[in-house]
Design an enzyme around this catalytic site. Structure first.
Site, mmCIF file in Angstrom:
data_model
loop_
_atom_site.group_PDB
_atom_site.id
_atom_site.type_symbol
_atom_site.label_atom_id
_atom_site.label_comp_id
_atom_site.label_asym_id
_atom_site.label_seq_id
_atom_site.Cartn_x
_atom_site.Cartn_y
_atom_site.Cartn_z
ATOM 1 C CG ASP A 12 -0.617 17.867 -6.492
ATOM 2 O OD1 ASP A 12 -0.484 19.022 -6.918
ATOM 3 O OD2 ASP A 12 0.055 17.400 -5.550
ATOM 4 C CE LYS A 15 -6.014 22.323 -7.688
ATOM 5 N NZ LYS A 15 -5.343 21.099 -7.216
ATOM 6 N N GLY A 39 0.874 23.978 -7.964
ATOM 7 C CA GLY A 39 1.586 23.660 -9.199
ATOM 8 C C GLY A 39 0.552 23.061 -10.123
ATOM 9 C CG HIS A 40 -2.748 24.648 -10.768
ATOM 10 N ND1 HIS A 40 -3.733 25.574 -10.568
ATOM 11 C CD2 HIS A 40 -2.586 24.027 -9.566
ATOM 12 C CE1 HIS A 40 -4.146 25.515 -9.318
ATOM 13 N NE2 HIS A 40 -3.464 24.589 -8.681
ATOM 14 C CD GLN A 218 -3.044 25.317 -2.232
ATOM 15 O OE1 GLN A 218 -3.810 26.220 -2.008
ATOM 16 N NE2 GLN A 218 -1.956 25.481 -2.960
HETATM 17 P P1 GDP Z 1 -3.204 20.285 -10.166
HETATM 18 O O1 GDP Z 1 -2.329 20.837 -9.106
HETATM 19 O O2 GDP Z 1 -4.526 19.835 -9.641
HETATM 20 O O3 GDP Z 1 -3.344 21.179 -11.363
HETATM 21 O O4 GDP Z 1 -2.478 18.938 -10.685
HETATM 22 P P2 GDP Z 1 -0.921 18.781 -11.039
HETATM 23 O O5 GDP Z 1 -0.648 19.468 -12.313
HETATM 24 O O6 GDP Z 1 -0.080 19.127 -9.866
HETATM 25 O O7 GDP Z 1 -0.811 17.216 -11.178
HETATM 26 C C1 GDP Z 1 -1.532 16.494 -12.123
HETATM 27 C C2 GDP Z 1 -0.548 15.762 -13.041
HETATM 28 O O8 GDP Z 1 -1.228 14.796 -13.782
HETATM 29 C C3 GDP Z 1 0.091 16.681 -14.079
HETATM 30 O O9 GDP Z 1 1.369 16.195 -14.354
HETATM 31 C C4 GDP Z 1 -0.824 16.522 -15.292
HETATM 32 O O10 GDP Z 1 -0.166 16.788 -16.522
HETATM 33 C C5 GDP Z 1 -1.187 15.075 -15.182
HETATM 34 N N1 GDP Z 1 -2.522 14.723 -15.669
HETATM 35 C C6 GDP Z 1 -3.671 15.428 -15.631
HETATM 36 N N2 GDP Z 1 -4.706 14.690 -16.094
HETATM 37 C C7 GDP Z 1 -4.187 13.478 -16.435
HETATM 38 C C8 GDP Z 1 -4.757 12.266 -16.925
HETATM 39 O O11 GDP Z 1 -5.954 12.134 -17.133
HETATM 40 N N3 GDP Z 1 -3.904 11.227 -17.108
HETATM 41 C C9 GDP Z 1 -2.570 11.298 -16.863
HETATM 42 N N4 GDP Z 1 -1.816 10.225 -17.079
HETATM 43 N N5 GDP Z 1 -2.008 12.430 -16.398
HETATM 44 C C10 GDP Z 1 -2.805 13.492 -16.176
HETATM 45 P P1 IMO Z 2 -2.075 22.271 -6.047
HETATM 46 O O1 IMO Z 2 -2.794 23.578 -6.277
HETATM 47 C C1 IMO Z 2 -0.749 19.258 -3.166
HETATM 48 C C2 IMO Z 2 0.357 20.725 0.827
HETATM 49 C C3 IMO Z 2 1.822 20.596 1.227
HETATM 50 C C4 IMO Z 2 1.666 20.383 2.720
HETATM 51 C C5 IMO Z 2 0.502 21.305 3.078
HETATM 52 C C6 IMO Z 2 0.910 22.653 3.621
HETATM 53 O O2 IMO Z 2 -0.977 22.012 -6.994
HETATM 54 O O3 IMO Z 2 -3.044 21.159 -5.921
HETATM 55 P P2 IMO Z 2 1.912 24.832 2.461
HETATM 56 O O4 IMO Z 2 3.194 25.034 1.727
HETATM 57 O O5 IMO Z 2 0.702 25.124 1.663
HETATM 58 O O6 IMO Z 2 1.899 25.515 3.794
HETATM 59 O O7 IMO Z 2 1.889 23.253 2.792
HETATM 60 O O8 IMO Z 2 -0.228 21.480 1.873
HETATM 61 N N1 IMO Z 2 0.114 21.451 -0.433
HETATM 62 C C7 IMO Z 2 -0.232 20.849 -1.590
HETATM 63 N N2 IMO Z 2 -0.358 19.536 -1.891
HETATM 64 N N3 IMO Z 2 -1.025 20.212 -4.075
HETATM 65 C C8 IMO Z 2 -0.938 21.526 -3.781
HETATM 66 O O9 IMO Z 2 -1.339 22.497 -4.627
HETATM 67 C C9 IMO Z 2 -0.479 21.896 -2.493
HETATM 68 N N4 IMO Z 2 -0.240 23.071 -1.881
HETATM 69 C C10 IMO Z 2 0.098 22.777 -0.632
HETATM 70 O O10 IMO Z 2 2.422 19.499 0.605
HETATM 71 O O11 IMO Z 2 1.269 19.061 2.992
HETATM 72 MG MG MG Z 3 -0.445 20.543 -8.313
#
Ligand code: GDP
Ligand code: IMO
Ligand code: MG
Length: 423
Positions: A12, A15, A39-40, A218
């Site tokens: 998270d 990415k 979840g991207h 991840q």
């Molecule tokens: P990922 O799994 O690495 O793609 O990250 P996620 O999408 O799960 O979580 C990142 C969250 O932060 C999302 O809701 C993005 O829209 C948000 N986000 C990304 N970059 C920024 C930033 O620079 N500032 C803020 N406030 N939110 C951001």
């Molecule tokens: P993105 O790509 C954050 C965490 C789960 C748990 C552990 C194992 O959005 O960054 P699993 O279901 O993979 O067997 O769970 O890994 N986990 C993540 N945490 N971002 C993710 O993906 C994750 N995918 C799995 O919360 O701790």
């Molecule tokens: Mg994510």
């Protein structure tokens, strides 16, 4: 050109946003591991897209590939495809014939075994670990089976008894083993024409001087080998895994981009040395919207951990870094950076290899003065408040890798490109 991008913390990191931006200059964007536990988020023109399986290059209309190292839930993918097409987004998708399929029994086994655990991992309950177990034990159902009703039926016949037994043992209902099969077969028919050989496509593209961006899911410390076992996911999340999973030789890699948040978060269980269980942690969670994209769970938040980041740089060999969510720290004073740990009375500058010992580490902080201004509209590094510039520069010093982009908001345009600043 071949670039690999991975998460440098616990997932998270943002990415999705960075992949979206980079993908404009690539021909192919490919997922190489994980599944819909990812979840991207991509935010374009105020519209939010939460992508679990479709690579985050989708909004630039790039060739999108899902490699054989991914575990794929066809229902989730189909829902995602339909949601994107209903928004008018066109997809040019290819899925490797060998991609493992997440079956309903994998999800049920994940749920039941997590329920039975005293020391919970906090999985996303998406069946990820059980699908990978079947790959390793050679009992998987693959994309090629999904698209052939006779093959999937035959495979299921062969393995159903052992799956039913496993579910009964955990106190579950064995009928789940055949549940949803008709829907799976239907989706398989819809996806028949997108089945491909990902390694071949990528290698040919590279020979044709096209560019490929490998999208990690991840983060480094969720890696099945190098993470914080047993609080990890079931795939290899570090950069080297892209080559093995995609079937390309390591010499083709040009860049490795690490994505780091300006602080740290973790969802699920496991050590997080800089975790803030106080009002500051809550504030970061609320301002940063730190709730899981996949599960909606609140993410645990803490100060930037340069000790862990150093290990992540070793694990991935980053050539550059993208720093996200700097805007979330606005208004905090001081802003703290963890520059070492105290472990059993000793000061250390690199994380212990043992997860048990990592859980005992107490952070040693360096305090930096904070900044008050809203920075979400800043486009040039020079226009950032002095203290936020000093914070970024201190991180760069500590990590020894260039920060090439700074994200100051979720939107595509809320990004500072450092190349422009340096040149
Ligand atoms: P990922 O799994 O690495 O793609 O990250 P996620 O999408 O799960 O979580 C990142 C969250 O932060 C999302 O809701 C993005 O829209 C948000 N986000 C990304 N970059 C920024 C930033 O620079 N500032 C803020 N406030 N939110 C951001
Ligand atoms: P993105 O790509 C954050 C965490 C789960 C748990 C552990 C194992 O959005 O960054 P699993 O279901 O993979 O067997 O769970 O890994 N986990 C993540 N945490 N971002 C993710 O993906 C994750 N995918 C799995 O919360 O701790
Ligand atoms: Mg994510």
């Amino acid at each position: 050109m071949f670039t690999i991008l991975t998460g440098a913390q616990f997932g998270d990191e943002g990415k999705g946003k960075i992949i979206d931006i980079l993908s404009e200059s690539y021909d192919i964007v490919v997922r190489f591991q994980g599944g819909d536990n990812a979840g991207h988020t991509v935010v374009v023109g105020g519209k939010k897209f939460k992508l679990h399986l479709v690579p985050s290059g989708v909004l630039f209309g790039k060739r999108l590939l899902i490699g054989p190292g991914v575990v794929l839930n066809p229902r989730v993918l189909w829902d995602e495809i339909r949601a994107l097409t209903s928004e008018g987004v066109q997809l040019d998708l290819g899925i490797d014939a060998k991609t493992s399929i997440i079956m309903p029994y994998h999800i049920e086994l994940d749920r039941l075994s997590e329920k039975a655990r005293t020391n919970k991992i906090g999985t996303t309950s998406r069946g990820i670990g059980f699908a990978y177990m079947d790959k390793v034990s050679r009992e998987e159902i693959r994309m090629e089976d999904l698209t052939d009703p006779d093959l999937i039926e035959a495979k299921l016949m062969e393995i159903s008894l052992s799956k039913e037994k496993a579910i009964i043992q955990l106190g579950g209902d064995p009928s789940v083993v055949r549940q949803g099969l008709d829907e799976y077969i239907k989706i398989g028919q819809h996806l028949k024409d997108v089945v491909t050989d990902v390694s071949r496509e990528i290698n040919i593209a590279l020979l044709d001087e096209k560019s490929v961006l490998a999208e990690g899911a991840q983060g480094a410390f969720l890696d099945i080998v190098h993470g914080t076992q047993e609080f990890v996911t079931s795939s290899f999340t570090t950069a080297g895994s892209a080559c093995a999973n995609l079937g390309v030789g390591p010499v083709v890699v040009d860049n490795v981009v690490g994505v780091l948040k300006a602080y740290i978060t973790r969802v699920g269980e496991g050590p997080l040395p800089t975790e803030l269980k106080d009002e500051i942690g809550k504030r970061i969670r609320e301002v940063g919207g730190e709730y899981g994209t996949t599960t909606g769970r609140p993410r645990r938040c803490g100060w930037f951990d340069a000790v862990l980041a150093l290990k992540s740089i070793y694990l991935n060999g980053y050539t550059e870094l993208a720093l996200t969510k700097l805007d979330v720290l606005s208004g905090l004073d001081p802003v703290r950076i963890c520059v070492g740990y105290e472990l059993d009375g000793q000061k250390i500058g690199y994380p212990p290899e043992s997860t048990m010992l990592l859980a005992k580490c107490k952070p040693i902080y360096e305090d930096m003065p904070g900044w008050k201004n809203d920075i979400t509209d800043v486009l040039d590094f020079g226009d950032l408040p002095e203290n936020s510039k000093a914070y970024v520069e201190r991180l760069e010093d500590l990590l020894g890798v260039d920060i090439s982009a700074i994200s100051v908001g979720p939107g595509r345009e809320q990004t500072i490109y450092m190349e422009e600043t340096r040149s």
